[in-house]
Design a protein around this motif. Structure first.
Motif, short mmCIF file in Angstrom:
data_model
loop_
_atom_site.label_atom_id
_atom_site.label_comp_id
_atom_site.label_asym_id
_atom_site.label_seq_id
_atom_site.Cartn_x
_atom_site.Cartn_y
_atom_site.Cartn_z
N UNK A 82 0.79 -1.15 -0.06
CA UNK A 82 0.03 0.12 0.12
C UNK A 82 0.77 1.18 0.02
N UNK A 83 0.20 2.29 -0.91
CA UNK A 83 1.29 3.52 -0.63
C UNK A 83 0.78 4.06 0.67
N UNK A 84 -0.51 4.10 0.98
CA UNK A 84 -0.76 4.49 2.68
C UNK A 84 -1.36 3.57 2.93
N UNK A 85 -0.52 2.86 3.85
CA UNK A 85 -0.89 1.78 4.85
C UNK A 85 -1.76 2.20 5.86
N UNK A 86 -1.38 3.47 6.31
CA UNK A 86 -2.34 4.18 7.56
C UNK A 86 -3.71 4.16 6.84
N UNK A 87 -4.16 4.74 5.96
CA UNK A 87 -5.32 4.76 5.27
C UNK A 87 -5.79 3.32 5.19
N UNK A 88 -5.32 2.37 4.72
CA UNK A 88 -5.73 1.01 4.59
C UNK A 88 -6.20 0.36 5.93
N UNK A 89 -5.56 0.94 7.10
CA UNK A 89 -5.59 0.43 8.57
C UNK A 89 -7.19 1.07 8.88
N UNK A 90 -7.39 2.28 8.51
CA UNK A 90 -8.70 2.82 8.71
C UNK A 90 -9.85 2.20 8.32
N UNK A 119 -1.88 5.09 -4.86
CA UNK A 119 -1.36 6.52 -5.15
C UNK A 119 -1.68 7.30 -6.70
N UNK A 120 -0.71 8.12 -6.94
CA UNK A 120 -1.07 8.58 -8.21
C UNK A 120 -0.59 7.79 -9.54
N UNK A 121 -0.14 6.56 -9.18
CA UNK A 121 -0.01 5.77 -10.26
C UNK A 121 -1.43 5.02 -10.78
N UNK A 122 -2.43 5.32 -10.07
CA UNK A 122 -3.89 5.15 -10.60
C UNK A 122 -4.33 6.29 -11.62
N UNK A 123 -4.49 5.79 -12.92
CA UNK A 123 -4.80 6.97 -13.94
C UNK A 123 -5.67 7.81 -13.67
N UNK A 176 4.45 24.39 -3.25
CA UNK A 176 3.58 23.63 -4.15
C UNK A 176 4.05 23.21 -5.65
N UNK A 177 4.97 24.51 -6.10
CA UNK A 177 5.44 23.90 -7.48
C UNK A 177 6.41 22.98 -7.13
N UNK A 178 7.36 22.79 -6.53
CA UNK A 178 8.24 21.72 -5.99
C UNK A 178 7.53 20.41 -6.08
N UNK A 179 6.42 20.10 -5.08
CA UNK A 179 5.80 19.09 -5.10
C UNK A 179 5.06 18.78 -6.32
N UNK A 180 4.37 19.54 -6.98
CA UNK A 180 3.80 19.21 -8.24
C UNK A 180 4.79 18.57 -9.31
N UNK A 181 5.75 19.19 -9.50
CA UNK A 181 6.85 18.94 -10.36
C UNK A 181 7.42 17.51 -10.03
N UNK A 182 7.71 17.21 -8.75
CA UNK A 182 8.42 16.09 -8.25
C UNK A 182 7.29 14.89 -8.34
N UNK A 183 6.24 15.14 -7.83
CA UNK A 183 5.19 14.02 -7.58
C UNK A 183 3.92 14.07 -8.69
N UNK A 184 3.26 15.14 -8.75
CA UNK A 184 2.01 14.96 -9.23
C UNK A 184 2.16 15.00 -10.95
N UNK A 185 3.31 15.68 -11.62
CA UNK A 185 3.34 15.80 -12.79
C UNK A 185 3.90 14.33 -13.36
N UNK A 186 4.35 13.59 -12.35
CA UNK A 186 4.94 12.35 -12.74
C UNK A 186 4.34 11.03 -12.24
N UNK A 187 3.11 11.42 -11.64
CA UNK A 187 2.29 10.28 -11.24
C UNK A 187 2.75 9.34 -10.05
N UNK A 221 4.11 9.81 -5.53
CA UNK A 221 3.53 10.27 -4.34
C UNK A 221 4.82 10.26 -3.42
N UNK A 222 5.00 10.87 -2.29
CA UNK A 222 5.97 10.81 -1.37
C UNK A 222 6.65 9.23 -0.90
N UNK A 223 5.37 8.44 -1.06
CA UNK A 223 5.56 6.93 -0.54
C UNK A 223 6.57 6.21 -1.89
N UNK A 224 6.36 6.89 -2.86
CA UNK A 224 7.25 6.01 -3.89
C UNK A 224 8.89 6.22 -3.66
#
Length: 468
Positions: free
Chosen positions: A210-218, A363-367, A397-408, A410-413
């Protein structure tokens, strides 16, 4: 309970079912023009030199005591597993909220370093097993209650941390800033926030699948207090029914353990008056033991975001969420983007539906979630200057978007990359973003194609430790 309230107010008042229902409705949504914003930052506390080394309860208590001596504006609390929470005051702007909490963290970190400790931004502790360090009656009762549902509740109590963003409920009237629309937006956008900020893929140093095991637990905890209320009712009616039908976690007592009769819900308690008459204070306390992904507390408390890496990682979910809720143009754009996700969500409540499970696992690997996140982050970025956000927030926000969102990603990756010892490239062709043929997400013992060799199955996802 016979205690009096602060300031010499009258003692708690006994309530019946109708009065409890009215009380919950009066508490849950306080409407008006959105003006205030807040954030609650939970942090894991790790050894400064070796984060995999357990920190003693004595040292965790000393850390909390040290922070309470500092001139901080945030409320500091210690969570059951020793996590530290910084709760901001309601702020009238994003900038004011960010600056005040940043100043508190800048003051707190050196004090913690002097004790050999550091604040760690993970949604779930990557190394340590569940361990409760607080021994208050509340947390003893909570642990006993959760254990009836398996190991997930104990994991959430003691091993997880989050960024909880608090926004006003909104206008009474319909429209992009109306409370009904914002309530609906929160439950669809929430899956996008889970996916974008997922940061808890490890347990015992090993991937969970899981990318978010925390959420899976809930989703594996008591469904009467961790799932969202049904959406086919007025939000106030839905939340009141949800609260009254939720099982009582503990009946407070002046002496001895806080043990409720098993299976007692608030509705039954107010009807029968057993094991003692329920009071208005009991109703208010009961609401603090409910943990759905969005909790109405007058304002809306968004609880689904994993704690973020880095000293300023928390700024991004705060800023993006504030923009998507409080800027009318961004709110409308984001609502249109996430409304298309409703078909995937289906009729099951969050987080136990295919949309939220996809977010937590992939995570954001889901299309589908990736496309929605691209639209929502762009709308938020356009809105942030209108909300007065300065260069520090915009750059984050720009740095996060470029590093994660634009590339599909998330920090878990990033954490999974370190475990792999190589750079992973998101391969969207491997992810369908859908549940199985029977409509159920594969929770236990299964992994995505690009997770082969990583998933360790149900034990790690629920917090039940298995030998390394």
């Amino acid at each position: 309970m016979t205690e009096t309230r602060p300031g010499g107010a009258a003692p708690p008042r006994v309530v019946d079912e109708a009065e409890a229902d009215a009380l919950v409705r009066g508490i849950c949504f306080k409407t008006g023009p959105p003006r205030f914003l807040g954030v609650e930052l939970e942090w894991l506390v790790h050894d400064l030199q070796d984060p995999s080394r357990p920190v003693s309860p004595r040292l965790l208590a000393a850390a909390a005591d040290r922070l309470r001596t500092l001139p901080l504006k945030s409320l500091i609390t210690i969570e059951p597993g020793g996590q530290l929470e910084f709760s901001s005051r309601p702020a009238e702007s994003l900038t004011a909220c960010a600056e005040e909490v940043s100043a508190d963290l800048a003051t707190a970190r050196p004090a913690l370093r002097s004790l050999g400790l550091t604040l760690a931004g993970y949604g779930k502790d990557p190394w340590h097993p569940p361990r409760r360090v607080l021994t208050t009656p509340r947390y003893r009762a909570m642990e006993d209650f959760h254990d009836h549902w398996g190991g997930s509740g104990r994991t959430v109590m003691t091993k997880t941390a989050s960024v909880q963003v608090c926004v006003d409920a909104g206008h009474e009237e319909p429209g992009p800033l109306g409370f009904g629309r914002r309530w609906r937006l929160a439950h669809l956008l929430g899956a996008v926030l889970v996916a974008a900020f997922a940061n808890s893929p490890l347990d015992g140093g090993r991937p969970t699948g899981w990318r978010s095991t925390r959420q899976a637990c809930y989703e594996r905890m008591d469904p009467g207090r961790t799932l969202a209320p049904p959406e086919d009712l007025d939000p106030r009616a839905a939340w009141a029914a949800y609260a009254l039908d939720a099982r009582i976690m503990c009946v407070r007592a002046d002496e001895g353990p806080w043990e409720p009769p098993w299976g007692l819900d608030l509705r039954g308690w107010t009807r029968t008056g057993h094991p003692r008459p329920a009071t208005d204070d009991d109703v208010a306390y009961h609401l603090t033991t409910l943990f759905p992904p969005v909790r109405p507390r007058g304002h809306l408390e968004l609880r689904m975001i994993d704690a973020q890496p880095g000293e300023d990682g928390w700024l991004v979910p705060l800023a993006v969420t504030a923009a998507l809720f409080d800027d009318p143009v961004a709110a409308e754009t984001s609502y249109r983007a996430v409304k298309a996700l409703a078909d995937t969500a289906g009729q099951e409540p969050a987080p136990r539906n295919p949309l939220w499970r996809n977010a937590a696992r992939h995570g954001l690997a889901d299309p589908e979630l990736h496309a929605a996140a691209v639209t929502c982050f762009a709308a938020a970025r356009e809105a942030l200057p209108r909300l007065g956000a300065g260069p520090r927030i915009l750059d984050a926000v720009d740095a996060f978007t470029g590093r994660y969102v634009a590339r599909g990603r998330c920090p878990a990756d990033d954490l999974l990359d370190r475990v792999d010892g190589k750079t992973r490239v998101a391969d969207k062709s491997r992810v369908s973003g859908r549940a199985g043929a029977d409509g159920k997400s594969r929770v236990a013992g299964t992994t995505r194609a690009d997770d082969k060799g990583r998933g360790t199955g149900e034990d790690h996802a629920t917090g039940k430790e298995t030998p390394a």
